[in-house]
Design a protein around this motif. Structure first.
Motif, PDB file in Angstrom:
ATOM      1  N   SER A 401     -11.014   0.061  23.154  1.00 33.77           N
ATOM      2  CA  SER A 401     -11.500  -1.313  23.022  1.00 33.77           C
ATOM      3  C   SER A 401     -12.953  -1.286  22.575  1.00 33.77           C
ATOM      4  CB  SER A 401     -11.368  -2.083  24.345  1.00 33.77           C
ATOM      5  OG  SER A 401     -12.150  -1.476  25.357  1.00 33.77           O
ATOM      6  N   VAL A 402     -13.331  -2.292  21.810  1.00 37.74           N
ATOM      7  CA  VAL A 402     -14.705  -2.411  21.318  1.00 37.74           C
ATOM      8  C   VAL A 402     -15.300  -3.685  21.871  1.00 37.74           C
ATOM      9  CG1 VAL A 402     -16.176  -2.656  19.284  1.00 37.74           C
ATOM     10  CG2 VAL A 402     -14.220  -1.099  19.217  1.00 37.74           C
ATOM     11  N   GLU A 403     -16.457  -3.559  22.479  1.00 40.57           N
ATOM     12  CA  GLU A 403     -17.152  -4.689  23.095  1.00 40.57           C
ATOM     13  C   GLU A 403     -18.408  -5.002  22.278  1.00 40.57           C
ATOM     14  OE1 GLU A 403     -18.817  -5.925  27.536  1.00 40.57           O
ATOM     15  OE2 GLU A 403     -18.480  -3.824  27.027  1.00 40.57           O
ATOM     16  N   GLU A 404     -18.559  -6.260  21.916  1.00 46.73           N
ATOM     17  CA  GLU A 404     -19.721  -6.657  21.127  1.00 46.73           C
ATOM     18  C   GLU A 404     -21.012  -6.388  21.890  1.00 46.73           C
ATOM     19  OE1 GLU A 404     -19.404 -10.619  19.706  1.00 46.73           O
ATOM     20  OE2 GLU A 404     -17.471 -10.305  18.723  1.00 46.73           O
ATOM     21  N   GLY A 405     -22.006  -5.855  21.157  1.00 45.18           N
ATOM     22  CA  GLY A 405     -23.236  -5.462  21.827  1.00 45.18           C
ATOM     23  C   GLY A 405     -24.501  -6.034  21.227  1.00 45.18           C
ATOM     24  N   GLY A 406     -24.377  -6.975  20.290  1.00 55.44           N
ATOM     25  CA  GLY A 406     -25.577  -7.584  19.732  1.00 55.44           C
ATOM     26  C   GLY A 406     -26.140  -6.805  18.564  1.00 55.44           C
ATOM     27  N   GLY A 409     -25.803  -2.859  18.031  1.00 51.60           N
ATOM     28  CA  GLY A 409     -24.498  -2.235  17.814  1.00 51.60           C
ATOM     29  C   GLY A 409     -23.538  -2.549  18.941  1.00 51.60           C
ATOM     30  N   ASP A 410     -22.308  -2.080  18.795  1.00 50.35           N
ATOM     31  CA  ASP A 410     -21.252  -2.375  19.757  1.00 50.35           C
ATOM     32  C   ASP A 410     -20.978  -1.175  20.644  1.00 50.35           C
ATOM     33  OD1 ASP A 410     -21.014  -4.872  18.560  1.00 50.35           O
ATOM     34  OD2 ASP A 410     -19.504  -4.162  17.132  1.00 50.35           O
ATOM     35  N   CYS A 411     -20.174  -1.406  21.668  1.00 54.88           N
ATOM     36  CA  CYS A 411     -19.773  -0.346  22.594  1.00 54.88           C
ATOM     37  C   CYS A 411     -18.278  -0.089  22.446  1.00 54.88           C
ATOM     38  CB  CYS A 411     -20.073  -0.745  24.034  1.00 54.88           C
ATOM     39  SG  CYS A 411     -21.832  -1.006  24.380  1.00 54.88           S
ATOM     40  N   ILE A 412     -17.915   1.168  22.370  1.00 55.68           N
ATOM     41  CA  ILE A 412     -16.505   1.532  22.300  1.00 55.68           C
ATOM     42  C   ILE A 412     -16.107   2.196  23.611  1.00 55.68           C
ATOM     43  CG2 ILE A 412     -17.066   3.715  21.120  1.00 55.68           C
ATOM     44  CD1 ILE A 412     -14.292   3.477  19.760  1.00 55.68           C
ATOM     45  N   PHE A 524     -21.622   1.747  16.286  1.00 56.10           N
ATOM     46  CA  PHE A 524     -21.575   1.834  17.737  1.00 56.10           C
ATOM     47  C   PHE A 524     -22.949   2.235  18.268  1.00 56.10           C
ATOM     48  CE2 PHE A 524     -16.927   3.190  17.137  1.00 56.10           C
ATOM     49  CZ  PHE A 524     -16.492   1.879  17.215  1.00 56.10           C
ATOM     50  N   LYS A 525     -23.285   1.704  19.405  1.00 61.00           N
ATOM     51  CA  LYS A 525     -24.487   2.154  20.100  1.00 61.00           C
ATOM     52  C   LYS A 525     -24.144   2.912  21.373  1.00 61.00           C
ATOM     53  CE  LYS A 525     -25.318  -2.006  22.934  1.00 61.00           C
ATOM     54  NZ  LYS A 525     -26.283  -3.066  23.278  1.00 61.00           N
ATOM     55  N   CYS A 526     -22.870   2.809  21.783  1.00 62.91           N
ATOM     56  CA  CYS A 526     -22.480   3.421  23.052  1.00 62.91           C
ATOM     57  C   CYS A 526     -20.997   3.746  23.019  1.00 62.91           C
ATOM     58  CB  CYS A 526     -22.779   2.469  24.204  1.00 62.91           C
ATOM     59  SG  CYS A 526     -22.108   2.987  25.807  1.00 62.91           S
ATOM     60  N   MET A 527     -20.626   4.865  23.614  1.00 59.38           N
ATOM     61  CA  MET A 527     -19.223   5.231  23.781  1.00 59.38           C
ATOM     62  C   MET A 527     -18.990   5.616  25.222  1.00 59.38           C
ATOM     63  SD  MET A 527     -17.027   8.360  22.062  1.00 59.38           S
ATOM     64  CE  MET A 527     -16.899   7.614  20.446  1.00 59.38           C
ATOM     65  N   THR A 528     -17.960   5.055  25.829  1.00 60.26           N
ATOM     66  CA  THR A 528     -17.564   5.465  27.172  1.00 60.26           C
ATOM     67  C   THR A 528     -16.137   5.977  27.102  1.00 60.26           C
ATOM     68  OG1 THR A 528     -16.643   3.336  27.886  1.00 60.26           O
ATOM     69  CG2 THR A 528     -19.020   3.665  28.155  1.00 60.26           C
ATOM     70  N   SER A 529     -15.833   6.990  27.918  1.00 57.37           N
ATOM     71  CA  SER A 529     -14.507   7.597  27.856  1.00 57.37           C
ATOM     72  C   SER A 529     -14.224   8.326  29.140  1.00 57.37           C
ATOM     73  CB  SER A 529     -14.431   8.563  26.665  1.00 57.37           C
ATOM     74  OG  SER A 529     -13.190   9.216  26.620  1.00 57.37           O
TER      75      SER A 529
END
Length: 530
Positions: A401-406, A409-412, A524-529
């Motif tokens: 999922s991709v979350e808008e981050g302003g 960039g966004d977060c995946i 992307f500015k951030c990735m979490t996994s």
């Protein structure tokens, strides 16, 4: 003794509870979801009936056709006509080019051994494509006059520079001395395909048009003949139309664009799946000709006539020959995703099955199973499972999922698991990323493509690029075996040592490419996994 028994029983109960919770977590949700192709079902029929009632109102009010406008409306019956050549002079076609026509159906079917069979097969393929590509957001919906304006909220579209009647326009205000509405567009003009008595129309052929009448019923009848003509060419855009009265205003969009051209595969009209006509197996090899040979031998044991496409970027390529084998040589060390692009680009069948060059087909590698689920559902890609020599079977299912981050960039977010079970296929689920053994619709995989900058490692990146484009599934009952990777260091060959150096060494340049792809290309500015 009794205390020991109670303690043991308690441990068993707690262990059982933990296993149950773990099993539920592994399954995600137990709800099975129907993803069989559909045209919209009951709701679509209700909408169509509602639209029919709206468009057929005011049957007692007469109208007069405007031939110069109505002739431009789409008839949904294209004809194959060429210009008649009235005279012939040297180079006349260069000075006065005329339209030629070629009847493809007659030319193709006339020389085909089974014209009726191929017509049925094409109709079946097209019907399947329409079912898969149906989108409820494209259906025509007309909003009842709550404002008191009635207008279409979605589903109005036309080809560039063409003309349509705008469906669903209406005014539901109380009876008064005069009734006036306005229409304003940006990329097109308005007109009327027929005129109604006691209705004044101003601005015909312009971007702003006004209609007025002392009779509300006559005005509403006239609104049924309002046309829109696109005047600014763009292959894919939309015009926002303003529909207003003196005290109210509304807006709706008209989608403008060329319709998608179908891409159908003529694999033959047969009751059973012809795997050789439907599927091509693709792989990429590098320094592992021994394993590639084992893969080919195992495929031939079960699918002797299926085409195998091999992309090869060895420095000193060896011949890989045999029936139904296409071997393509690449520049040395070009890389993993570049090889995928090359192999998939040469596939001409409806489906492509991607395998690594160290896989081994077994009796459990049921390619027919993958074809069946792709034929019967809306999935674009379905994966199987890979069994290691240890006996462990991996499916590698993830949700993305991709979350808008302003502005930054966004977060995946990447998580282990899947979305839901597929109804009718209990061993299959829907996910966003799957294992490196998958079959997909060739045209859909080619549309997403593989970033050739990912030379040494890459897998998840393809599914990130496919997010929102591919509908992906995974079935645990289609299994391919993995050749053993367990080898003592001193027993490795020179080729194996070189392969390990290319495959597993991580340079700063490779890491920077991966970071650049995620940061710049995917924003992307951030990735979490997990």
């Amino acid at each position: 003794m009794r205390a020991t028994f109670k303690k043991g029983l308690g441990i068993i109960l707690i262990t059982g509870l933990l296993l149950t919770l773990f099993s539920a977590w592994r399954r995600g949700t137990s709800t099975a979801v129907d993803i069989w192709p559909t045209q919209g079902g009951h709701i679509k029929k209700l909408l169509e009936a509602k639209i029919e009632d709206t468009l057929n109102g005011y049957p007692d009010i007469a109208y007069h056709i405007k031939d110069d406008v109505a002739c431009h409306l789409a008839q949904n019956a294209c004809v194959c006509l060429a210009d008649e050549e009235t005279f012939h002079l040297p180079y006349s076609n260069l000075l006065f080019p005329h339209v030629w026509a070629h009847k493809i159906d007659l030319a193709f079917l006339g020389s085909h051994p089974d014209p009726e069979g191929v017509k049925r097969h094409r109709a079946q393929e097209y019907s399947s494509l329409q079912r898969r590509s149906y989108n409820p957001a494209d259906a025509l919906i007309v909003a009842d006059a709550n404002s008191p304006l009635q207008y279409p909220t979605q589903g109005v579209e036309l080809r560039p520079l063409k003309t349509i009647i705008i469906p669903g326009l209406g005014l539901k205000e109380e009876t008064g001395s005069d009734h006036v509405v306005y229409l304003t567009a940006t990329l097109g003009t308005f007109n009327v395909a027929a005129t109604v008595d006691k209705v004044s129309v101003k601005g015909e052929g312009e971007k702003h048009m006004m209609l007025s009448s002392p009779l509300l019923s006559s005005l509403n009848r006239q609104l049924q003949f309002v046309t829109y003509t696109n005047t600014v060419f763009h292959p894919k855009t939309a015009d926002t139309v303003k529909f207003a009265t003196e005290g109210h205003q509304s807006f709706f969009t008209i989608k403008i664009g060329h319709g998608p051209v179908p891409k159908l595969y003529n694999s033959g009209y047969q009751k059973e799946y012809n795997i050789s006509a439907l599927v091509t197996i693709a792989t990429k090899t590098f320094l592992r000709y021994d394993k590639l040979k084992d893969l080919i031998d195992s495929i031939r044991q079960y699918y002797p006539t299926v085409t195998i496409v091999i992309a090869d970027d060895n420095e000193h390529p060896q011949p890989v020959t045999g029936p139904h084998i296409d071997h393509y040589i690449m520049p040395f060390g070009k890389g993993w995703f570049a090889g995928r692009n090359l192999a998939v680009s040469q596939v001409t069948t409806k489906y492509v099955l991607w395998v690594d060059d160290d896989f081994i087909f077994t009796a459990n590698t049921k390619v027919e199973r993958m074809v069946d689920i792709l034929e019967k559902t809306t999935l674009d890609l379905v994966a199987g499972a890979v069994r290691e020599v240890t006996g462990y079977t991996a499916t590698y299912r993830h949700t993305i999922s991709v979350e808008e981050g302003g502005d930054e960039g966004d977060c995946i977010h990447i998580r282990n698991g899947y979305h839901h079970v597929i109804e009718g296929f209990p061993n299959c689920v829907v996910a966003d990323a799957v294992i490196n053994f998958f079959m997909g619709r060739t045209d859909k995989i080619q549309q997403v493509g593989f970033d050739p900058r990912l030379a040494r490692r890459g897998h998840l990146e393809f599914f990130i690029d496919a997010l929102g484009s591919l509908h992906i599934g995974s079935c645990s009952d289609v299994i391919v075996s993995h050749a053993s990777k367990i080898k003592l260091p001193w027993s490795k060959t020179d080729s194996e040592k070189i392969y390990d150096k290319f495959r597993y060494s991580s340079s700063s340049a490779d890491n920077r490419i991966n970071q650049e792809i995620f940061y710049f290309k995917n924003r992307f500015k951030c990735m979490t996994s997990h």
